[in-house]
Design an enzyme around this catalytic site. Structure first.
Site, PDB file in Angstrom:
ATOM      1  N   ARG A 158       0.856  -1.180   0.000  1.00 42.36           N
ATOM      2  CA  ARG A 158       0.000   0.000   0.000  1.00 42.36           C
ATOM      3  C   ARG A 158       0.894   1.232   0.000  1.00 42.36           C
ATOM      4  O   ARG A 158       1.865   1.290   0.773  1.00 42.36           O
ATOM      5  CB  ARG A 158      -0.912   0.005   1.231  1.00 42.36           C
ATOM      6  N   TYR A 216      -2.993  11.204   6.524  1.00 40.45           N
ATOM      7  CA  TYR A 216      -3.351   9.844   6.922  1.00 40.45           C
ATOM      8  C   TYR A 216      -2.381   8.815   6.318  1.00 40.45           C
ATOM      9  O   TYR A 216      -2.088   8.856   5.124  1.00 40.45           O
ATOM     10  CB  TYR A 216      -4.790   9.498   6.459  1.00 40.45           C
ATOM     11  N   ASP A 231      -5.192   4.011  -0.254  1.00 41.17           N
ATOM     12  CA  ASP A 231      -6.379   4.250   0.577  1.00 41.17           C
ATOM     13  C   ASP A 231      -6.755   5.734   0.507  1.00 41.17           C
ATOM     14  O   ASP A 231      -5.994   6.591   0.956  1.00 41.17           O
ATOM     15  CB  ASP A 231      -6.051   3.846   2.033  1.00 41.17           C
ATOM     16  N   HIS A 238      -9.261   6.914   2.132  1.00 41.30           N
ATOM     17  CA  HIS A 238      -9.748   7.185   3.490  1.00 41.30           C
ATOM     18  C   HIS A 238     -10.946   8.127   3.516  1.00 41.30           C
ATOM     19  O   HIS A 238     -10.994   9.095   4.296  1.00 41.30           O
ATOM     20  CB  HIS A 238      -8.613   7.672   4.393  1.00 41.30           C
ATOM     21  N   GLU A 256      -8.967   2.292  -2.367  1.00 42.21           N
ATOM     22  CA  GLU A 256      -9.833   1.965  -1.215  1.00 42.21           C
ATOM     23  C   GLU A 256     -10.554   3.197  -0.688  1.00 42.21           C
ATOM     24  O   GLU A 256      -9.992   4.297  -0.690  1.00 42.21           O
ATOM     25  CB  GLU A 256      -8.915   1.384  -0.122  1.00 42.21           C
ATOM     26  N   GLU A 303     -14.368  -1.093   5.438  1.00 41.58           N
ATOM     27  CA  GLU A 303     -13.773  -1.283   6.767  1.00 41.58           C
ATOM     28  C   GLU A 303     -14.645  -0.707   7.880  1.00 41.58           C
ATOM     29  O   GLU A 303     -14.545  -1.149   9.024  1.00 41.58           O
ATOM     30  CB  GLU A 303     -12.348  -0.714   6.837  1.00 41.58           C
ATOM     31  N   ARG A 330     -13.926  -4.985   2.279  1.00 37.43           N
ATOM     32  CA  ARG A 330     -12.881  -4.624   3.230  1.00 37.43           C
ATOM     33  C   ARG A 330     -13.222  -4.946   4.685  1.00 37.43           C
ATOM     34  O   ARG A 330     -12.461  -4.614   5.594  1.00 37.43           O
ATOM     35  CB  ARG A 330     -12.604  -3.116   3.116  1.00 37.43           C
ATOM     36  N   GLU A 386      -4.833  -7.362   4.465  1.00 37.70           N
ATOM     37  CA  GLU A 386      -4.008  -6.268   4.998  1.00 37.70           C
ATOM     38  C   GLU A 386      -3.259  -6.776   6.234  1.00 37.70           C
ATOM     39  O   GLU A 386      -3.828  -7.475   7.070  1.00 37.70           O
ATOM     40  CB  GLU A 386      -4.903  -5.093   5.380  1.00 37.70           C
ATOM     41  N   TRP A 431     -12.233  12.276   8.073  1.00 37.78           N
ATOM     42  CA  TRP A 431     -10.825  11.913   8.333  1.00 37.78           C
ATOM     43  C   TRP A 431     -10.505  10.576   7.686  1.00 37.78           C
ATOM     44  O   TRP A 431     -11.273   9.655   7.746  1.00 37.78           O
ATOM     45  CB  TRP A 431     -10.535  11.824   9.843  1.00 37.78           C
TER      46      TRP A 431
HETATM   47  O1  KDG Z   1      -9.150   2.815  13.342  1.00 36.67           O
HETATM   48  C1  KDG Z   1      -9.022   3.360  12.078  1.00 36.67           C
HETATM   49  C2  KDG Z   1      -8.109   2.491  11.238  1.00 36.67           C
HETATM   50  O2  KDG Z   1      -8.528   1.167  11.332  1.00 36.67           O
HETATM   51  C3  KDG Z   1      -8.071   2.907   9.800  1.00 36.67           C
HETATM   52  O3  KDG Z   1      -7.670   4.230   9.706  1.00 36.67           O
HETATM   53  C4  KDG Z   1      -7.084   2.006   9.050  1.00 36.67           C
HETATM   54  O4  KDG Z   1      -7.964   2.771   6.966  1.00 36.67           O
HETATM   55  C5  KDG Z   1      -7.328   1.959   7.590  1.00 36.67           C
HETATM   56  C6  KDG Z   1      -6.743   0.814   6.858  1.00 36.67           C
HETATM   57  O5  KDG Z   1      -7.035   0.716   5.671  1.00 36.67           O
HETATM   58  O6  KDG Z   1      -6.011   0.048   7.455  1.00 36.67           O
HETATM   59 MG    MG Z   2      -8.575   1.932   5.051  1.00 37.74          MG
END
Ligand code: KDG
Ligand code: MG
Length: 409
Positions: free
Chosen positions: A147, A159, A217, A219, A243, A269, A290, A346, A409
């Site tokens: 990643r 991030y 990601d 995010h 992602e 996720e 995810r 992951e 975020w």
């Molecule tokens: O608690 C938040 C995390 O699990 C997240 O920010 C991790 O986005 C994430 C990832 O893809 O591992």
């Molecule tokens: Mg993620």
């Protein structure tokens, strides 16, 4: 096989974890992960006050019935707290059933479809030289899929970007939850991000060649049209996936992104139910699921999601950051071996302190994770060690735009 005792263990060996331990009358114990990053004590209270009293005396082998009892029986369904609590019970009961059978859990799920689960690691850098060093460190450690997260000119913290260049190895110093009184405030600028990211993937491809699977990601930070634009711009660099391009609760957003790009999409996720996936799967709007066992109601529920995904040619790509405990990670690895539609896993290695509390047996060799053939999940909880690391409140950061507006975020 009746349940005799149920304990909720909260510990902070570097970061917080919530673990459920169920013991049967004949002395078999099972573990389940209930960690919800930044909201740990809500799940602990839910378990302690509302779930533990219902479990003592129940038949430990009735896994599906217990799942339905906790899900339908609460009347109030879904949600991250409820589903993390149910996940922990479900996983602990699977652990018990497999230990009682003397088999690794993946055998009870149908047996192994592969020799190991392809894992991706997190490379990151504030600039290209740091990023390249981090990718090299991950390749040396054996990762075969990477990643890529990068600093953005003009933004102080971004991030997924570790503070030290090599980020790989035994330690991974990007830990977003921080033990501060209030959440840390980061700044965000989507236009700066969109201008910068394609050039990073161009540089990574020219340095590391066309074959290495690369992931990214987003995010949850883009609007659908911004995500569509990024997916299109990244097509020449052949990503394994993009992602969380948009906030997860808006399933229809993926329709728009899908119309504009062939970059594979992964999401889920923050999902906690199969119902979060119905549009995404039945309309073939994503390529990877995810979800984690920990946040989607356990092994029972995630297996159903993945079987549903298989109907539409969608593969697994389970969440595996450090806030999934070693117990949650082990549960993921058993499913990874057993489902036909496995895609990738992951893997953020836990710290030595965490592994003092959770004694794992899973292995990482030549880029592949394996849960081991120990009976059950293959993880032991050292309760004395857990007691040496008391809970510390910690929050995930929040994001603000330059004018102060709160952003995802
Ligand atoms: O608690 C938040 C995390 O699990 C997240 O920010 C991790 O986005 C994430 C990832 O893809 O591992
Ligand atoms: Mg993620």
């Amino acid at each position: 096989m009746r349940i005799a005792a149920v304990e909720v263990v909260v510990t902070c060996p570097g970061r917080n974890f919530v673990t459920l331990r169920i013991t049967t009358e004949d002395g078999i114990t099972g573990l389940g992960d209930a960690t919800l990053n930044g909201r740990e004590l809500a799940v602990e209270a839910y378990l302690r006050e509302h779930v533990v009293p219902l479990l003592v005396g129940r038949d430990a082998s009735a896994i599906e019935d217990t799942w339905q009892y906790l899900y339908r029986g609460a009347y109030w369904r879904r949600g991250p707290v409820t589903m993390a609590a149910i996940a922990a019970v479900d996983t602990a009961l699977w652990d018990i059933k497999a230990r009682a059978a003397g088999m690794p859990l993946y055998q009870l799920l149908g047996g192994a479809c592969r020799v190991g689960a392809l894992a991706y690691g997190h490379a990151s850098g504030r600039d290209l030289p740091e990023l390249f060093d981090s990718i090299r460190a991950h390749l040396e450690r054996g990762f075969r899929a990477i990643r890529v997260q990068t600093g953005i000119p003009g933004l102080d913290t971004v991030y997924g970007v570790a503070a030290s260049a090599a980020g790989g190895g035994d330690r991974y110093d990007y830990e977003p939850a921080r033990p501060t009184a209030l959440p840390v405030e980061e700044s965000w600028d989507t236009r700066a991000y969109l201008r910068h990211v394609p050039s990073v993937f161009e540089a990574v491809r020219s340095e590391f060649g066309p074959a290495l699977p690369l992931l990214h990601d987003g995010h949850h930070r883009m609007t659908p049209i911004e995500a569509a634009r990024l997916g299109k711009a990244l097509e020449p660099y052949d990503l394994f996936w993009l992602e969380d391009a948009t906030p997860g609760e808006d399933q229809a957003a993926l329709r728009l992104i899908r119309q504009h790009t062939t970059t594979p999409l992964a999401i889920g996720e923050v999902f906690n139910s199969i119902h979060d996936y119905t549009t995404l799967l039945s309309e073939r709007l994503i390529d990877y699921v995810r979800s984690a066992v920990t946040h989607t109601g356990g092994v029972t529920a995630l297996k159903k999601v993945l079987d549903f995904a298989a109907v539409y040619g969608v593969k697994s790509g389970m969440h595996g950051p450090t806030d999934i405990s070693p117990v949650g990670m082990a549960a993921a690895l058993h499913l990874d071996l057993a489902v036909h539609n496995f895609g990738i896993q992951e893997y953020m290695p836990h710290t030595a302190e965490t592994l003092e509390v959770f004694r794992t047996s899973y292995t990482f060799v030549d880029g592949l994770l394996h849960p081991s053939d120990s009976p059950g999940l293959g993880v032991e909880l050292d309760v004395d060690a857990a007691g040496r690391f008391p809970y510390r409140a910690a929050y995930l950061p929040v994001n603000r735009l330059a004018d102060g507006t709160l952003h995802d975020w």
